[in-house]
Motif scaffolding. Sequence first.
Motif, PDB file in Angstrom:
ATOM      1  N   ARG A  27       0.804  -1.217   0.000  1.00 44.25           N
ATOM      2  CA  ARG A  27       0.000   0.000   0.000  1.00 44.25           C
ATOM      3  C   ARG A  27       0.841   1.272   0.000  1.00 44.25           C
ATOM      4  NH1 ARG A  27      -2.068  -2.251   5.152  1.00 44.25           N
ATOM      5  NH2 ARG A  27      -0.136  -3.304   4.734  1.00 44.25           N
ATOM      6  N   ASN A  28       2.136   1.111   0.321  1.00 46.58           N
ATOM      7  CA  ASN A  28       3.022   2.271   0.290  1.00 46.58           C
ATOM      8  C   ASN A  28       3.435   2.534  -1.157  1.00 46.58           C
ATOM      9  OD1 ASN A  28       5.102   4.110   0.644  1.00 46.58           O
ATOM     10  ND2 ASN A  28       5.706   3.199   2.583  1.00 46.58           N
ATOM     11  N   ASP A  93       0.096   6.388   1.674  1.00 47.17           N
ATOM     12  CA  ASP A  93      -0.873   5.329   1.399  1.00 47.17           C
ATOM     13  C   ASP A  93      -1.530   5.560   0.042  1.00 47.17           C
ATOM     14  OD1 ASP A  93      -2.659   3.323   1.508  1.00 47.17           O
ATOM     15  OD2 ASP A  93      -3.503   3.854   3.453  1.00 47.17           O
TER      16      ASP A  93
ATOM     17  N   ILE B  79       1.980   1.712   7.292  1.00 48.54           N
ATOM     18  CA  ILE B  79       0.612   1.983   6.829  1.00 48.54           C
ATOM     19  C   ILE B  79      -0.301   0.873   7.319  1.00 48.54           C
ATOM     20  CG2 ILE B  79      -0.822   2.198   4.778  1.00 48.54           C
ATOM     21  CD1 ILE B  79       1.629   3.473   3.446  1.00 48.54           C
TER      22      ILE B  79
END
Lengths: 102, 165
Positions: A27-28, A93, B79
């Motif tokens: 997600r990064n 994100d 995250i």
Amino acid sequence: MNLINTMIILAICSIIGIGFYCLIITRNLLKLVIGLQILVKGVMIAVIFAGNVQGKIEMAQSMAYTIIVADTIVTVIGLAMSIQLRDKTGTSDIHSISKLKR
Amino acid sequence: MPLIYGLILAVLVFSAHKATRVKGLLNSALWLAGASCMTSILLYVMGAPGLAVIELSVGAGLVTVLFVFAISMVGDELINSDVFVPRWLAISIIVMSFGILAVFLILQRLPEMQTTRSEIFSQLFWVDRELDVILQGALFISGVLGILLLIAPSVTKAIRGGKSK
């Protein structure tokens, strides 16, 4: 089947699989670009391998140059987007990438 | 020769795996540079020395520097949002698709790898594919302009912020 060919095919499929898995699961945005780089490395080795097997290594080399150029541009744009994303939303994100629009 | 290939490929796959799994973006970037080095060695062994040089200078050099620059500006963060696809489903999709592909390719009777040169590379690259090379140059310039446009506001803000302190 030659042992070297078998090893190279296995390695190509492994590298492309690793890159694809990273693209699916991460997600990064920066990590996503790393996954894309790995995927493209696998594809480039596959192009050179195909050219070598067919006896057209020069043609494959000149095609792979184009892959390197396009991949570098995509990487640079991705890194710049991650900097902007962090600047505008405070996170890297990819879920928050839709917040970039004004 | 198979031993050399096996060693290079094993280190390459290991580096690629570590680049995606290791914690910390800087570590990932360094493992990626290692994978790029092994890719260039593999390309050299496979008979593409020109491409190996470009891969080493661009993949392991330029891209790593850009990554370190971006990571120093963005910073490392954990995250916690949801993943699009569950982990088990992703692993099974990858293993099924690329595993089947590998089995099909291995079962095919591919010819042996050759070392003979069919054409001269410079003739092919600079004469036969001249338009492609010009387009690549244009693509590179547009990429540089793109990153300048994208990065300029945050960089100027960071410089101004540094000066005001």
